[in-house]
Design a protein around this motif. Sequence first.
Motif, PDB file in Angstrom:
ATOM      1  N   VAL A  73       3.013   5.560 -13.981  1.00  0.00           N
ATOM      2  CA  VAL A  73       1.713   5.868 -13.242  1.00  0.00           C
ATOM      3  C   VAL A  73       1.600   3.957 -11.956  1.00  0.00           C
ATOM      4  CG1 VAL A  73      -0.823   4.950 -13.282  1.00  0.00           C
ATOM      5  CG2 VAL A  73      -0.054   6.805 -14.954  1.00  0.00           C
ATOM      6  N   GLN A  74       2.355   3.494 -12.393  1.00  0.00           N
ATOM      7  CA  GLN A  74       2.011   1.791 -11.776  1.00  0.00           C
ATOM      8  C   GLN A  74       3.479   3.010 -10.438  1.00  0.00           C
ATOM      9  OE1 GLN A  74       3.554  -1.025 -14.236  1.00  0.00           O
ATOM     10  NE2 GLN A  74       1.719  -1.587 -13.956  1.00  0.00           N
ATOM     11  N   LEU A  75       4.279   4.082 -11.150  1.00  0.00           N
ATOM     12  CA  LEU A  75       5.181   4.125  -9.601  1.00  0.00           C
ATOM     13  C   LEU A  75       4.244   5.016  -8.737  1.00  0.00           C
ATOM     14  CD1 LEU A  75       8.664   5.138 -11.883  1.00  0.00           C
ATOM     15  CD2 LEU A  75       7.939   3.383  -9.918  1.00  0.00           C
ATOM     16  N   VAL A  76       3.403   6.272  -9.496  1.00  0.00           N
ATOM     17  CA  VAL A  76       2.958   6.587  -8.529  1.00  0.00           C
ATOM     18  C   VAL A  76       2.145   5.644  -7.559  1.00  0.00           C
ATOM     19  CG1 VAL A  76       1.159   8.488  -8.364  1.00  0.00           C
ATOM     20  CG2 VAL A  76       3.176   9.003  -9.676  1.00  0.00           C
ATOM     21  N   PHE A  77       1.329   4.562  -8.343  1.00  0.00           N
ATOM     22  CA  PHE A  77      -0.118   4.246  -7.407  1.00  0.00           C
ATOM     23  C   PHE A  77       1.228   2.470  -5.866  1.00  0.00           C
ATOM     24  CE2 PHE A  77      -2.581   4.744 -10.198  1.00  0.00           C
ATOM     25  CZ  PHE A  77      -4.359   4.946  -9.757  1.00  0.00           C
ATOM     26  N   GLY A  78       2.299   2.868  -6.743  1.00  0.00           N
ATOM     27  CA  GLY A  78       3.217   2.403  -5.379  1.00  0.00           C
ATOM     28  C   GLY A  78       3.348   2.884  -4.471  1.00  0.00           C
ATOM     29  N   ILE A  79       3.807   4.627  -4.946  1.00  0.00           N
ATOM     30  CA  ILE A  79       4.459   5.131  -3.603  1.00  0.00           C
ATOM     31  C   ILE A  79       2.325   5.555  -2.849  1.00  0.00           C
ATOM     32  CG2 ILE A  79       4.823   7.716  -3.191  1.00  0.00           C
ATOM     33  CD1 ILE A  79       6.730   7.154  -5.411  1.00  0.00           C
ATOM     34  N   LEU A  80       1.600   5.290  -3.902  1.00  0.00           N
ATOM     35  CA  LEU A  80       0.244   5.914  -2.970  1.00  0.00           C
ATOM     36  C   LEU A  80       0.217   4.814  -1.787  1.00  0.00           C
ATOM     37  CD1 LEU A  80      -1.354   8.085  -5.497  1.00  0.00           C
ATOM     38  CD2 LEU A  80      -0.625   8.081  -3.391  1.00  0.00           C
ATOM     39  N   ASN A  86      -6.731   4.039   0.205  1.00  0.00           N
ATOM     40  CA  ASN A  86      -7.209   2.641   0.592  1.00  0.00           C
ATOM     41  C   ASN A  86      -7.297   2.420  -1.237  1.00  0.00           C
ATOM     42  OD1 ASN A  86      -8.688   0.365   1.145  1.00  0.00           O
ATOM     43  ND2 ASN A  86     -10.346   2.015   0.812  1.00  0.00           N
ATOM     44  N   ALA A  87      -7.898   3.565  -1.770  1.00  0.00           N
ATOM     45  CA  ALA A  87      -8.538   4.436  -3.147  1.00  0.00           C
ATOM     46  C   ALA A  87      -6.638   3.468  -4.078  1.00  0.00           C
ATOM     47  CB  ALA A  87      -8.568   5.187  -3.418  1.00  0.00           C
ATOM     48  N   ARG A 143      -7.855   1.764   5.376  1.00  0.00           N
ATOM     49  CA  ARG A 143      -8.796   1.805   5.540  1.00  0.00           C
ATOM     50  C   ARG A 143      -8.756   2.739   7.079  1.00  0.00           C
ATOM     51  NH1 ARG A 143     -12.008  -2.891   3.883  1.00  0.00           N
ATOM     52  NH2 ARG A 143     -10.907  -4.365   4.756  1.00  0.00           N
ATOM     53  N   ARG A 144      -7.189   2.828   7.547  1.00  0.00           N
ATOM     54  CA  ARG A 144      -7.928   3.335   9.265  1.00  0.00           C
ATOM     55  C   ARG A 144      -7.860   4.189   8.991  1.00  0.00           C
ATOM     56  NH1 ARG A 144      -3.372   4.576   6.662  1.00  0.00           N
ATOM     57  NH2 ARG A 144      -1.497   5.328   7.108  1.00  0.00           N
TER      58      ARG A 144
END
Length: 154
Positions: A73-80, A86-87, A143-144
């Motif tokens: 999950v952390q890897l996915v969020f790091g990539i995102l 922004n989320a 947020r762009r």
Amino acid sequence: MPRPVTTVAGGVLVLLRAVTALAWGLTVVIDVPPWVHSLAALATGELDVPSSAAAYDVSDAVFFALVATVAVVQLVFGILVLRGSNAARVIVMISSTLTILASFAAWWDGSSDITIRTTLITLALDILVLLALSSRSAAAWARRGDRRRRRRRP
């Protein structure tokens, strides 16, 4: 708008946080503390800590599976975060804040020490992630896309 250095640093630190979670999980499984087996015994409804090697292997596997899930999950969020979500940036900052608060609470009540062997590295990574992703440049870059979406709507 080019990707800011703070976003890259924050994303890379989140990825490092995932790697350290896996490394920590492996060290726990290799040198299994009694609390892991106590948790496994409570989860299965047993009153005594399991004594057979097979029971230890199951609790180790379940524990490492949970740690690996968190790391993925952390890897996915790091990539995102690196892609500009922004989320994901906000969720990572909230989870880092909660982790920092949990480490502080455990230190404050005396149940955990903050040392290199325990939580110092992960705590430092969480603080650095929070500092990097809460910068103005990281927030503006994440947020762009929100501004473009708002302009298209009537």
